[in-house]
Design an enzyme around this catalytic site. Sequence first.
Site, PDB file in Angstrom:
ATOM      1  N   CYS A  96       3.292  11.758  -3.675  1.00 59.58           N
ATOM      2  CA  CYS A  96       4.373  12.048  -2.735  1.00 59.58           C
ATOM      3  C   CYS A  96       5.070  10.746  -2.357  1.00 59.58           C
ATOM      4  O   CYS A  96       4.414   9.784  -1.962  1.00 59.58           O
ATOM      5  CB  CYS A  96       3.752  12.741  -1.521  1.00 59.58           C
ATOM      6  SG  CYS A  96       4.396  12.245   0.055  1.00 59.58           S
ATOM      7  N   GLU A  97       6.374  10.702  -2.520  1.00 55.10           N
ATOM      8  CA  GLU A  97       7.073   9.444  -2.289  1.00 55.10           C
ATOM      9  C   GLU A  97       7.255   9.135  -0.810  1.00 55.10           C
ATOM     10  O   GLU A  97       7.631   8.029  -0.448  1.00 55.10           O
ATOM     11  CB  GLU A  97       8.423   9.422  -3.017  1.00 55.10           C
ATOM     12  CG  GLU A  97       9.476  10.342  -2.455  1.00 55.10           C
ATOM     13  CD  GLU A  97      10.753  10.287  -3.290  1.00 55.10           C
ATOM     14  OE1 GLU A  97      10.713   9.837  -4.435  1.00 55.10           O
ATOM     15  OE2 GLU A  97      11.800  10.696  -2.747  1.00 55.10           O
ATOM     16  N   CYS A 167      -0.883  14.703   1.976  1.00 54.07           N
ATOM     17  CA  CYS A 167      -0.236  14.309   3.237  1.00 54.07           C
ATOM     18  C   CYS A 167      -0.149  15.493   4.198  1.00 54.07           C
ATOM     19  O   CYS A 167       0.038  15.302   5.398  1.00 54.07           O
ATOM     20  CB  CYS A 167       1.140  13.690   2.985  1.00 54.07           C
ATOM     21  SG  CYS A 167       2.323  14.764   2.176  1.00 54.07           S
TER      22      CYS A 167
HETATM   23 ZN   LIG Z   1       3.980  13.329   1.835  1.00 56.68          ZN
END
Ligand SMILES: [Zn+2]
Length: 206
Positions: A96-97, A167
Amino acid sequence: MARGGETRDGGGGEAHARTGVDKKAIQDAVAAILRAIGEDPKREGLADTPRRVADVYEELFSGVHTDPMPLLTVGFDEEQHKEMVIVKDIPFNSMCEHHLLPFHGVAHVGYIPNGRIVGISKIARLVEVLARRPQVQERLTSQVADMLMEGLRARGAAVVIDATHLCMTIRGVKKPGSRVVTSANRGIFRENPSTRAEFMSLLRRS
Ligand SMILES: [Zn+2]
């Protein structure tokens, strides 16, 4: 980046000739993060951590400098087959960036050829190359579909990605077990609801 030779950036780090990833710069940055959280990067357990993280990042971000289009140009002409091709449950890992935390899951890829088809392993490799970049799931989904349209000049492409984001599951709202499903439809999959419905019903079949 230069091909066939090592590039040198202003910080004096060397980018790997093949992957384009500057591992020395990653090592320095990871050591700085360890110091910033109050750790001692020289203590025994952490001494090799910057190097190990650099190795992992080199692999996880190897897609940044890889053009996936050549994977599709090795397709072969097949005038006869004009029906839907589906490759289901392609596992992938991405980062995830927004948080540089992993997200992982499976991609389901369908397309309807227009005289050209490609080996199934190439579709899995296409997903892998695009996943090994700082990504968001929505863009990964669109990029796979767009590449199939462009590279194979397909009549249509449809992609569904089902993934879990670290996240989301280990921080903040903490929703363990929650999954994110994204889809992209191009060409005939977008224009024709029955084509899209056929794709979805074939995905449900185990
Ligand atoms: Zn994320």
